[in-house]
Design a protein around this motif. Structure first.
Motif, short mmCIF file in Angstrom:
data_model
loop_
_atom_site.label_atom_id
_atom_site.label_comp_id
_atom_site.label_asym_id
_atom_site.label_seq_id
_atom_site.Cartn_x
_atom_site.Cartn_y
_atom_site.Cartn_z
N ALA A 1 59.69 8.19 27.02
CA ALA A 1 59.16 9.56 26.99
C ALA A 1 60.29 10.57 26.87
O ALA A 1 60.19 11.57 26.14
N LEU A 2 61.38 10.30 27.56
CA LEU A 2 62.54 11.20 27.56
C LEU A 2 63.16 11.28 26.17
O LEU A 2 63.38 12.37 25.61
N HIS A 3 63.43 10.12 25.60
CA HIS A 3 64.19 10.09 24.34
C HIS A 3 63.33 10.32 23.10
O HIS A 3 63.85 10.60 22.03
N SER A 4 62.03 10.23 23.26
CA SER A 4 61.14 10.49 22.12
C SER A 4 60.71 11.94 22.04
O SER A 4 60.01 12.34 21.10
N THR A 5 61.11 12.74 23.00
CA THR A 5 60.73 14.16 23.03
C THR A 5 61.92 15.00 22.58
O THR A 5 62.99 14.96 23.19
N LYS A 6 61.73 15.74 21.53
CA LYS A 6 62.80 16.57 20.98
C LYS A 6 62.81 17.94 21.65
O LYS A 6 61.77 18.58 21.80
N THR A 7 63.99 18.36 22.06
CA THR A 7 64.15 19.67 22.69
C THR A 7 64.21 20.75 21.62
O THR A 7 65.05 20.69 20.71
N LEU B 1 60.95 19.40 26.43
CA LEU B 1 60.67 20.25 25.28
C LEU B 1 61.50 21.53 25.31
O LEU B 1 61.84 22.08 24.26
N SER B 2 61.84 22.00 26.52
CA SER B 2 62.55 23.27 26.65
C SER B 2 64.03 23.11 27.04
O SER B 2 64.79 24.06 26.90
N ARG B 3 64.40 21.92 27.54
CA ARG B 3 65.80 21.71 27.95
C ARG B 3 66.19 20.25 27.74
O ARG B 3 65.40 19.34 28.02
N ASP B 4 67.40 20.05 27.28
CA ASP B 4 67.91 18.70 27.01
C ASP B 4 68.33 18.05 28.33
O ASP B 4 69.50 18.09 28.71
#
Length: 219
Positions: free
Chosen positions: A35-41, A192-195
């Motif tokens: 979930a972490l790595h598949s979500t682009k900031t 989504l809002s912060r890396d």
């Protein structure tokens, strides 16, 4: 019911809850990493500054600020920004959560006295960004502080040293405990809002929290 009977009843209930099957199975660290790595900031303008203003002084004022609004009125940032009281006041911060309180390396040396010349309310937690750190011991106290601030209309700045692991983990736990989000959804919301990059030990503790909360909701 005697105290012993009550204690025994709670133990049996907890054991039964632990054994309750979860739809889709247990939440795992692998799922949270995915979930972490598949979500682009996405790119968002720095809170408190107008991206349409073209001024050298305006840009210079932003150089040492690292802050993102990851949920309405909840911000995550770094330790340097946490010490910039003028900026925190500029964006209307009313509460600060220091997820790395202390004077040693890897910590941020602030406390309630640091903000005594402001109206900002403060809470701090002493912990290192290590997979072996038990961050779960702070989940509910941090979530309670953030909830009270948020419910009162406050604006909360949550930080550690870099604003990517300890602070992010506490905000994710808050979204799970108080907003009813599943761990994967909470991670995606913040990412989504912060890396962000919570360490693997913190992700493991979030997975355990997720399974506990999911079982509680089966009652």
């Amino acid at each position: 019911m005697s105290n012993w009977s009550s204690f025994y009843s709670r133990r049996v209930t907890c054991k039964q809850d632990f054994q309750k099957p979860l739809a889709g199975g247990e939440t795992t660290v692998h799922q949270l990493v995915t979930a972490l790595h598949s979500t682009k900031t996405g790119h968002k303008p720095l809170p408190g500054y107008d991206p349409n203003v073209d001024s050298r002084e305006y840009y210079r004022a932003q150089q040492n600020i690292d802050c993102n609004e990851v949920y309405p009125r909840i911000f995550i940032g770094d330790g340097i920004t946490a010490k910039n009281k003028a900026y925190l006041q500029r964006i209307g911060i009313t509460h600060v959560v220091n997820a790395a309180e202390g004077r040693k390396f890897g910590l941020v040396n602030t406390d309630g006295n640091f903000y005594k010349d402001t109206l900002i309310r403060y809470i701090g937690f002493n912990m290192l960004d290590l997979p072996s750190t038990d961050i779960s011991q702070f989940f509910y106290s941090a979530a309670g502080f953030i909830k009270r601030a948020h419910d009162s209309g406050g604006r909360i700045y949550v930080h550690c040293v870099q604003g990517v692991s300890r602070s992010a983990t506490l905000v994710i736990a808050y979204l799970m405990i108080e907003k009813g989000m599943l761990a994967m959804d909470a991670i995606r919301t913040v990412r989504l809002s912060r890396d962000i990059h919570p360490n693997e030990g913190f992700l493991r503790q979030l997975a355990l929290l997720d399974n506990q909360l999911r079982r509680q909701r089966l009652r």
